[in-house]
Design an enzyme around this catalytic site. Structure first.
Site, PDB file in Angstrom:
ATOM      1  N   GLU A   1       4.477  -3.705  12.405  1.00  0.00           N
ATOM      2  CA  GLU A   1       3.517  -2.624  12.136  1.00  0.00           C
ATOM      3  C   GLU A   1       2.338  -3.287  11.440  1.00  0.00           C
ATOM      4  O   GLU A   1       2.433  -3.667  10.266  1.00  0.00           O
ATOM      5  CB  GLU A   1       4.139  -1.568  11.213  1.00  0.00           C
ATOM      6  CG  GLU A   1       5.321  -0.831  11.809  1.00  0.00           C
ATOM      7  CD  GLU A   1       4.929   0.222  12.830  1.00  0.00           C
ATOM      8  OE1 GLU A   1       3.722   0.434  13.053  1.00  0.00           O
ATOM      9  OE2 GLU A   1       5.840   0.829  13.405  1.00  0.00           O
TER      10      GLU A   1
ATOM     11  N   LYS B   1      12.154  -8.341   1.539  1.00  0.00           N
ATOM     12  CA  LYS B   1      11.186  -8.911   0.600  1.00  0.00           C
ATOM     13  C   LYS B   1       9.993  -7.954   0.486  1.00  0.00           C
ATOM     14  O   LYS B   1       9.271  -7.742   1.451  1.00  0.00           O
ATOM     15  CB  LYS B   1      10.677 -10.274   1.091  1.00  0.00           C
ATOM     16  CG  LYS B   1       9.820 -10.954   0.015  1.00  0.00           C
ATOM     17  CD  LYS B   1       8.801 -11.929   0.571  1.00  0.00           C
ATOM     18  CE  LYS B   1       7.501 -11.275   0.943  1.00  0.00           C
ATOM     19  NZ  LYS B   1       6.696 -10.759  -0.183  1.00  0.00           N
TER      20      LYS B   1
ATOM     21  N   GLU C   1     -11.160  -4.534   9.789  1.00  0.00           N
ATOM     22  CA  GLU C   1     -10.487  -3.497   9.012  1.00  0.00           C
ATOM     23  C   GLU C   1     -11.067  -3.523   7.596  1.00  0.00           C
ATOM     24  O   GLU C   1     -11.264  -4.593   7.034  1.00  0.00           O
ATOM     25  CB  GLU C   1      -8.994  -3.852   8.996  1.00  0.00           C
ATOM     26  CG  GLU C   1      -8.108  -2.776   8.463  1.00  0.00           C
ATOM     27  CD  GLU C   1      -6.637  -3.200   8.421  1.00  0.00           C
ATOM     28  OE1 GLU C   1      -6.356  -4.418   8.353  1.00  0.00           O
ATOM     29  OE2 GLU C   1      -5.787  -2.310   8.445  1.00  0.00           O
TER      30      GLU C   1
ATOM     31  N   CYS D   1      -3.261   1.777   6.861  1.00  0.00           N
ATOM     32  CA  CYS D   1      -3.456   1.213   8.196  1.00  0.00           C
ATOM     33  C   CYS D   1      -3.997   2.261   9.158  1.00  0.00           C
ATOM     34  O   CYS D   1      -4.560   1.909  10.183  1.00  0.00           O
ATOM     35  CB  CYS D   1      -2.152   0.631   8.695  1.00  0.00           C
ATOM     36  SG  CYS D   1      -0.799   1.769   8.474  1.00  0.00           S
TER      37      CYS D   1
ATOM     38  N   SER E   1      -0.375  -7.432   7.605  1.00  0.00           N
ATOM     39  CA  SER E   1      -1.590  -7.769   8.341  1.00  0.00           C
ATOM     40  C   SER E   1      -1.279  -8.359   9.720  1.00  0.00           C
ATOM     41  O   SER E   1      -0.208  -8.929   9.948  1.00  0.00           O
ATOM     42  CB  SER E   1      -2.413  -8.763   7.520  1.00  0.00           C
ATOM     43  OG  SER E   1      -1.648  -9.905   7.278  1.00  0.00           O
TER      44      SER E   1
ATOM     45  N   ASN F   1       0.816  -1.231   0.000  1.00  0.00           N
ATOM     46  CA  ASN F   1       0.000   0.000   0.000  1.00  0.00           C
ATOM     47  C   ASN F   1       0.843   1.271   0.000  1.00  0.00           C
ATOM     48  O   ASN F   1       0.450   2.272  -0.588  1.00  0.00           O
ATOM     49  CB  ASN F   1      -1.038  -0.016   1.143  1.00  0.00           C
ATOM     50  CG  ASN F   1      -0.412  -0.140   2.502  1.00  0.00           C
ATOM     51  OD1 ASN F   1       0.740  -0.545   2.648  1.00  0.00           O
ATOM     52  ND2 ASN F   1      -1.166   0.199   3.528  1.00  0.00           N
TER      53      ASN F   1
HETATM   54  P1  NAP Z   1       0.017  -9.089   4.263  1.00  0.00           P
HETATM   55  O1  NAP Z   1      -0.742 -10.092   3.509  1.00  0.00           O
HETATM   56  O2  NAP Z   1       0.334  -9.362   5.673  1.00  0.00           O
HETATM   57  O3  NAP Z   1       1.322  -8.817   3.410  1.00  0.00           O
HETATM   58  C1  NAP Z   1       2.359  -7.972   3.832  1.00  0.00           C
HETATM   59  C2  NAP Z   1       3.671  -8.567   3.402  1.00  0.00           C
HETATM   60  O4  NAP Z   1       3.873  -9.800   4.063  1.00  0.00           O
HETATM   61  C3  NAP Z   1       3.770  -8.890   1.905  1.00  0.00           C
HETATM   62  O5  NAP Z   1       5.086  -8.686   1.482  1.00  0.00           O
HETATM   63  C4  NAP Z   1       3.410 -10.358   1.870  1.00  0.00           C
HETATM   64  O6  NAP Z   1       3.848 -11.035   0.703  1.00  0.00           O
HETATM   65  C5  NAP Z   1       4.128 -10.820   3.117  1.00  0.00           C
HETATM   66  N1  NAP Z   1       3.669 -12.097   3.648  1.00  0.00           N
HETATM   67  C6  NAP Z   1       2.422 -12.642   3.592  1.00  0.00           C
HETATM   68  N2  NAP Z   1       2.419 -13.852   4.180  1.00  0.00           N
HETATM   69  C7  NAP Z   1       3.684 -14.088   4.620  1.00  0.00           C
HETATM   70  C8  NAP Z   1       4.323 -15.176   5.265  1.00  0.00           C
HETATM   71  N3  NAP Z   1       3.655 -16.270   5.606  1.00  0.00           N
HETATM   72  N4  NAP Z   1       5.643 -15.076   5.551  1.00  0.00           N
HETATM   73  C9  NAP Z   1       6.334 -13.974   5.213  1.00  0.00           C
HETATM   74  N5  NAP Z   1       5.791 -12.916   4.581  1.00  0.00           N
HETATM   75  C10 NAP Z   1       4.476 -12.963   4.294  1.00  0.00           C
HETATM   76  O7  NAP Z   1      -0.706  -7.687   4.293  1.00  0.00           O
HETATM   77  P2  NAP Z   1      -1.428  -6.959   3.101  1.00  0.00           P
HETATM   78  O8  NAP Z   1      -2.832  -7.389   3.135  1.00  0.00           O
HETATM   79  O9  NAP Z   1      -0.680  -7.049   1.845  1.00  0.00           O
HETATM   80  O10 NAP Z   1      -1.255  -5.463   3.621  1.00  0.00           O
HETATM   81  C11 NAP Z   1      -2.249  -4.785   4.254  1.00  0.00           C
HETATM   82  C12 NAP Z   1      -2.091  -4.857   5.771  1.00  0.00           C
HETATM   83  O11 NAP Z   1      -0.925  -4.185   6.197  1.00  0.00           O
HETATM   84  C13 NAP Z   1      -3.221  -4.179   6.474  1.00  0.00           C
HETATM   85  O12 NAP Z   1      -3.694  -4.923   7.557  1.00  0.00           O
HETATM   86  C14 NAP Z   1      -2.609  -2.873   6.951  1.00  0.00           C
HETATM   87  O13 NAP Z   1      -3.272  -2.285   8.011  1.00  0.00           O
HETATM   88  C15 NAP Z   1      -1.222  -3.275   7.237  1.00  0.00           C
HETATM   89  N6  NAP Z   1      -0.325  -2.128   7.186  1.00  0.00           N
HETATM   90  C16 NAP Z   1       0.185  -1.662   8.353  1.00  0.00           C
HETATM   91  C17 NAP Z   1       1.013  -0.570   8.358  1.00  0.00           C
HETATM   92  C18 NAP Z   1       1.576  -0.061   9.645  1.00  0.00           C
HETATM   93  O14 NAP Z   1       2.517   0.698   9.592  1.00  0.00           O
HETATM   94  N7  NAP Z   1       1.078  -0.455  10.787  1.00  0.00           N
HETATM   95  C19 NAP Z   1       1.363   0.049   7.163  1.00  0.00           C
HETATM   96  C20 NAP Z   1       0.828  -0.449   5.986  1.00  0.00           C
HETATM   97  C21 NAP Z   1      -0.013  -1.555   6.019  1.00  0.00           C
HETATM   98  P3  NAP Z   1       2.813 -11.187  -0.555  1.00  0.00           P
HETATM   99  O15 NAP Z   1       2.623  -9.824  -1.071  1.00  0.00           O
HETATM  100  O16 NAP Z   1       3.446 -12.109  -1.510  1.00  0.00           O
HETATM  101  O17 NAP Z   1       1.540 -11.770   0.017  1.00  0.00           O
END
Ligand code: NAP
Ligand code: MG
Length: 475
Positions: A244, A168, A379, A278, A223, A145
């Protein structure tokens, strides 16, 4: 991928494709890395660690200053790649590049302010000295994002502290990551200090980072579910972690607030990045007395938003990142409507004029959202403003805190006592008081409860990459 100072294909030779979320068209393909590539990258980072941590803080700082300058010089190009790959309007992409570059500058400065301390002893012959040292090799995982700033928010403090790193990026945005690593290359950051592994499937890369003893810290943005999994697995070797994670921000409009000003703020921050942030307000609590004025102004503002390809001038809302994101928004809106929410505007997918090629959802305002609806608990990560009318201040604070998340929160009031009461009473890491942008490289960003561990940016941001060592000297 960028490993040990060289651009490389995956060892397996595999690739995966990257798509434009506004048009559905393929943009490019990139290496599909796996555990083997990750191990090579970790090896490079481990080999580079003693050299990099052995530089003076002034030398490391200089590399970050150079990277900052190159990033600013490449702002338009980076923004262009971001809009094509991630979908946000080009102006928002430029803002993100600037925000991302701020972390390089801030941590170039903070690198020189890693202070230890001396402590007096009760023994005349003893001296205590506290030393701060880099934790070692860092494994970093970033989301799509904010595909540029989430990289610099991790790489800059890690490098400033003297750590080396393997990163990554998200599957959806590897091209932005590659552009950032070209900048690190142009800044002549020594081989092995920064390494990039792109991958379609995150599990093998994550597992390699988690299982390798040379990696001493994992920093993750994404997430809450994945964050928890990382925390569990990191426990095996007691690796340090910074997480985060997701948010479910309340936005409270108090009885004494200016409803027009509050609606303007709420709509600006809600629809930023198509709601895919987020810190996006997910539950907008509006005092009954202000409800009509608030909704009128909110509706007026949303009517003025143009949805489309972020590359087109005048577009203020881009596509959602993909079909799963669209489905989630559709399901939440359907569920809310079936349970009695009122659609003030939007409420549907947009398909006319070629928008069917991407995942576009009309900016939506729902009124009379109640606790039994999914949108009240989950969310959203999409362009839906959920309004919850209330009439009692004590209740609204409890309702705002009634979530497992604890990242951002917002309060609009003109009463200083009330502002302080909410500031102290909200269980969130960030509280915006009449302020919709409580973030900066200089300010600590992060969540309480299930929104994460640790902080990014500010002085706190660099301490996440430092160990504390105590020396006791008998003289
Ligand atoms: P996500 O599915 O958790 O993906 C985030 C990252 O983690 C991606 O690079 C993803 O790779 C990787 N990932 C997924 N499964 C993994 C595993 N088993 N092992 C290692 N890495 C893994 O999250 P998203 O849905 O893309 O992003 C949105 C979320 O991020 C929301 O919940 C949002 O609130 C949160 N967010 C938080 C912040 C903050 O600063 N607190 C900032 C931005 C976003 P792939 O892309 O290949 O799945
Ligand atoms: Mg994937």
């Amino acid at each position: 991928m960028y490993i040990n100072g060289k651009w490389a294909n995956a060892a397996s030779g595999k690739i995966f494709e990257v798509f434009n979320p506004a048009t559905g068209q393929r943009i490019d393909s990139v290496p599909d890395g796996d555990a083997q590539d990750t191990e090579m990258a970790i090896g490079a980072a481990a080999d580079a660690f003693s050299g990099w941590s052995g530089l003076t803080a002034y030398q490391r700082s200089e590399y970050l200053y150079v990277a900052h300058r190159i990033m600013m010089d490449n702002m338009d190009h980076l923004a262009h790649v971001m809009t094509e790959e991630q979908g946000k309007p080009i102006r928002a992409a430029r803002n993100e590049v600037k925000y991302g570059a701020d972390f390089l500058l801030w941590f170039a400065e903070e690198a020189k302010r890693i202070y230890g301390r001396t402590i007096l002893s009760s023994r005349a012959d003893q001296r205590f000295v506290v030393l701060k040292q880099p934790v070692g090799v860092v494994g970093a995982v970033t989301p799509w994002n904010y595909p540029v700033s989430m990289i610099t928010r991790k790489v800059a403090p890690a490098l400033a502290a003297g750590c080396t790193i393997v990163l990554k990026p998200a599957e959806a945005t590897p091209l932005c990551a590659m552009e950032m690593f070209k900048i690190f290359e142009q800044a002549c950051i020594p081989s092995g200090v920064v390494n990039l592994v792109t991958a379609l499937s995150p599990e093998p890369v994550g597992a390699a980072m988690l299982m390798d003893k040379r990696v001493r810290k994992i920093t993750f943005t994404g997430s809450t579910d994945v964050g928890k999994m990382i925390a569990r697995k990191a426990a095996d070797q007691l690796k340090r972690i910074s997480l985060e994670l997701g948010g479910h921000a309340p936005f409270i409009v108090c009885e004494d607030a200016d409803p027009v000003h509050a609606a303007k703020g709420a709509m600006m921050v809600k629809f930023l990045n198509t709601g895919q942030a987020c810190i996006s307000p997910n539950r907008i609590f509006v005092h009954q007395r202000l409800l009509d004025d608030f909704l009128n102004e909110a509706h007026k503002r949303v009517s003025g938003m143009t949805v489309g390809n972020g590359m087109d001038p005048g577009v203020s809302i881009g596509p959602l990142i993909g079909p799963a994101a669209l489905d989630k928004v559709v399901r939440q809106v359907e569920d809310a409507v079936s349970l009695g929410a009122e659609v003030i505007c939007g409420g549907r997918r947009m398909v006319a004029n070629g928008l069917d090629k991407g995942c576009f959802f009309a900016p939506t305002i729902l009124n009379r959202v109640t606790p039994d609806m999914r949108i009240y608990r989950e969310e959203t990560f999409g362009p839906v403003a959920a309004v919850i009318p209330y009439d009692n201040e004590t209740d609204v604070l409890d309702m705002a805190n009634d979530t497992n998340y604890g990242l951002a929160s917002y309060v609009y009031t003109r009463d200083i006592s009330r502002a302080m009461r909410y500031f102290e009473g909200l269980h969130f890491g960030i509280v915006g008081i009449n302020d919709i942008n409580p973030t900066a490289a200089a300010a600590p960003f992060g969540g309480m409860k299930e929104s994460g561990l640790g902080r990014e940016g500010a002085q706190e941001g660099i301490s996440e990459y430092l160990e504390t060592k105590l020396g006791g000297f008998s003289i």
